[in-house]
Scaffold this motif. Sequence first.
Motif, PDB file in Angstrom:
ATOM      1  N   ALA A 129      -2.571   1.771  -7.453  1.00 39.18           N
ATOM      2  CA  ALA A 129      -1.242   2.244  -8.246  1.00 39.18           C
ATOM      3  C   ALA A 129      -0.226   1.358  -7.801  1.00 39.18           C
ATOM      4  O   ALA A 129       0.741   0.669  -8.889  1.00 39.18           O
ATOM      5  CB  ALA A 129      -0.920   3.605  -7.953  1.00 39.18           C
ATOM      6  N   THR A 130      -0.057   1.112  -6.650  1.00 37.43           N
ATOM      7  CA  THR A 130       1.198   0.072  -6.293  1.00 37.43           C
ATOM      8  C   THR A 130       0.917  -1.359  -6.726  1.00 37.43           C
ATOM      9  O   THR A 130       1.963  -1.921  -7.053  1.00 37.43           O
ATOM     10  CB  THR A 130       1.162  -0.002  -4.531  1.00 37.43           C
ATOM     11  OG1 THR A 130       1.267   1.277  -4.116  1.00 37.43           O
ATOM     12  CG2 THR A 130       2.474  -0.741  -4.265  1.00 37.43           C
ATOM     13  N   ALA A 131      -0.511  -1.750  -6.939  1.00 41.17           N
ATOM     14  CA  ALA A 131      -0.608  -3.104  -7.332  1.00 41.17           C
ATOM     15  C   ALA A 131      -0.288  -3.269  -8.726  1.00 41.17           C
ATOM     16  O   ALA A 131       0.275  -4.204  -9.185  1.00 41.17           O
ATOM     17  CB  ALA A 131      -1.993  -3.590  -6.869  1.00 41.17           C
ATOM     18  N   LYS A 132      -0.738  -2.084  -9.477  1.00 42.65           N
ATOM     19  CA  LYS A 132      -0.373  -2.166 -10.805  1.00 42.65           C
ATOM     20  C   LYS A 132       1.044  -2.065 -11.237  1.00 42.65           C
ATOM     21  O   LYS A 132       1.627  -2.706 -12.100  1.00 42.65           O
ATOM     22  CB  LYS A 132      -1.118  -1.020 -11.539  1.00 42.65           C
ATOM     23  CG  LYS A 132      -2.567  -0.922 -11.936  1.00 42.65           C
ATOM     24  CD  LYS A 132      -3.102  -0.216 -12.474  1.00 42.65           C
ATOM     25  CE  LYS A 132      -4.770  -0.354 -12.869  1.00 42.65           C
ATOM     26  NZ  LYS A 132      -5.160   0.784 -13.752  1.00 42.65           N
ATOM     27  N   LYS A 133       1.783  -1.302 -10.349  1.00 41.08           N
ATOM     28  CA  LYS A 133       3.538  -1.256 -10.523  1.00 41.08           C
ATOM     29  C   LYS A 133       3.981  -2.551 -10.229  1.00 41.08           C
ATOM     30  O   LYS A 133       4.943  -2.996 -10.993  1.00 41.08           O
ATOM     31  CB  LYS A 133       3.804  -0.053  -9.648  1.00 41.08           C
ATOM     32  CG  LYS A 133       5.351  -0.046  -9.623  1.00 41.08           C
ATOM     33  CD  LYS A 133       5.847   1.273  -8.849  1.00 41.08           C
ATOM     34  CE  LYS A 133       7.513   1.308  -8.868  1.00 41.08           C
ATOM     35  NZ  LYS A 133       7.924   2.310  -7.808  1.00 41.08           N
ATOM     36  N   GLU A 134       3.570  -3.155  -9.098  1.00 39.11           N
ATOM     37  CA  GLU A 134       3.983  -4.630  -8.797  1.00 39.11           C
ATOM     38  C   GLU A 134       3.774  -5.488  -9.959  1.00 39.11           C
ATOM     39  O   GLU A 134       4.733  -6.358 -10.215  1.00 39.11           O
ATOM     40  CB  GLU A 134       3.667  -5.060  -7.426  1.00 39.11           C
ATOM     41  CG  GLU A 134       4.224  -4.219  -6.299  1.00 39.11           C
ATOM     42  CD  GLU A 134       3.323  -4.768  -4.938  1.00 39.11           C
ATOM     43  OE1 GLU A 134       2.516  -5.545  -5.067  1.00 39.11           O
ATOM     44  OE2 GLU A 134       3.982  -4.382  -3.771  1.00 39.11           O
ATOM     45  N   LYS A 135       2.753  -5.500 -10.347  1.00 38.66           N
ATOM     46  CA  LYS A 135       2.312  -6.393 -11.550  1.00 38.66           C
ATOM     47  C   LYS A 135       2.952  -6.454 -12.749  1.00 38.66           C
ATOM     48  O   LYS A 135       3.737  -7.182 -13.419  1.00 38.66           O
ATOM     49  CB  LYS A 135       0.745  -6.383 -11.868  1.00 38.66           C
ATOM     50  CG  LYS A 135       0.309  -7.194 -12.992  1.00 38.66           C
ATOM     51  CD  LYS A 135      -1.239  -7.126 -13.372  1.00 38.66           C
ATOM     52  CE  LYS A 135      -1.600  -8.100 -14.228  1.00 38.66           C
ATOM     53  NZ  LYS A 135      -3.128  -7.982 -14.592  1.00 38.66           N
ATOM     54  N   ALA A 136       3.302  -4.830 -13.098  1.00 31.77           N
ATOM     55  CA  ALA A 136       4.123  -4.702 -14.300  1.00 31.77           C
ATOM     56  C   ALA A 136       5.655  -4.893 -14.025  1.00 31.77           C
ATOM     57  O   ALA A 136       6.090  -5.498 -14.845  1.00 31.77           O
ATOM     58  CB  ALA A 136       4.301  -3.032 -14.540  1.00 31.77           C
ATOM     59  N   GLU A 137       6.196  -4.856 -12.770  1.00 32.18           N
ATOM     60  CA  GLU A 137       7.378  -5.446 -12.541  1.00 32.18           C
ATOM     61  C   GLU A 137       7.693  -6.902 -12.513  1.00 32.18           C
ATOM     62  O   GLU A 137       8.636  -7.440 -12.802  1.00 32.18           O
ATOM     63  CB  GLU A 137       7.771  -4.944 -11.081  1.00 32.18           C
ATOM     64  CG  GLU A 137       8.203  -3.596 -11.023  1.00 32.18           C
ATOM     65  CD  GLU A 137       8.420  -2.945  -9.498  1.00 32.18           C
ATOM     66  OE1 GLU A 137       8.234  -3.762  -8.517  1.00 32.18           O
ATOM     67  OE2 GLU A 137       8.777  -1.923  -9.354  1.00 32.18           O
ATOM     68  N   GLU A 138       6.345  -7.885 -12.112  1.00 32.24           N
ATOM     69  CA  GLU A 138       6.580  -9.034 -12.117  1.00 32.24           C
ATOM     70  C   GLU A 138       6.568  -9.520 -13.501  1.00 32.24           C
ATOM     71  O   GLU A 138       7.259 -10.656 -13.859  1.00 32.24           O
ATOM     72  CB  GLU A 138       5.369  -9.602 -11.479  1.00 32.24           C
ATOM     73  CG  GLU A 138       5.225  -9.432  -9.912  1.00 32.24           C
ATOM     74  CD  GLU A 138       4.196  -9.987  -9.294  1.00 32.24           C
ATOM     75  OE1 GLU A 138       3.263 -10.269  -9.925  1.00 32.24           O
ATOM     76  OE2 GLU A 138       4.091  -9.850  -7.964  1.00 32.24           O
ATOM     77  N   GLU A 139       5.707  -9.085 -14.406  1.00 31.86           N
ATOM     78  CA  GLU A 139       5.796  -9.239 -15.747  1.00 31.86           C
ATOM     79  C   GLU A 139       7.103  -8.990 -16.468  1.00 31.86           C
ATOM     80  O   GLU A 139       7.321  -9.515 -17.430  1.00 31.86           O
ATOM     81  CB  GLU A 139       4.639  -8.482 -16.530  1.00 31.86           C
ATOM     82  CG  GLU A 139       3.088  -9.069 -15.941  1.00 31.86           C
ATOM     83  CD  GLU A 139       2.260  -8.095 -16.910  1.00 31.86           C
ATOM     84  OE1 GLU A 139       2.447  -6.965 -17.427  1.00 31.86           O
ATOM     85  OE2 GLU A 139       1.026  -8.401 -16.433  1.00 31.86           O
TER      86      GLU A 139
END
Length: 204
Positions: A129-139
Amino acid sequence: MKTMKRCIIPSILLMLSLEAVLLVAAGRPSTATGADDVGTILLPSQGKGEAGVVAAAKKKGEEEERPWKCCDFALCTRSFPPLCRCMDKVEQCAATCEKCEPATSDSSRRVCNDWYHGFPGPMCTEAVATAKKEKAEEEERPWKCCDLALCTRSFPPMCRCLDKVEQCAANCKSCDPAASDSSRRVCNDWYHGFPGAKCTADGN
């Protein structure tokens, strides 16, 4: 004769009084009947409590109906609510799963091939969940990385990246020439959130 009249008059008055009392008693509803006629009053606090119980029961029902307890990798349609499948490879499917089949890439693991009409529910691992959140923030962030960030003290902060780069990220809307070096560019977008990872280990 006068004495007899004096005796009769009080007797008549007494009888009339008794009749009046009996009539009043007969016309008055009993306590039990009155209690039955009065409806139950629902106080506001009771209404909220019952609404909370209904919402909790609905949520519990959805969790019991869903073919998996949690899901990290969900495949969903774009409809609302969506149709979802969980692609997780597990040792054993949930009891609510009807099509629990061996995974294609690993026959020792199982995959629930049921489709569920609704959102996939909570994720199984916080790391995913954290990795997906970070990826979304990076995008979403106007820069891929930032060494020199200017941020407010609010939480979450409002940030700008002062890095001078050859080319701004695709998400940057205000990519302007740097004041001190017109050959370099600076992204002047403000981002509501933390600036993210640094571009270099030492930030230089």
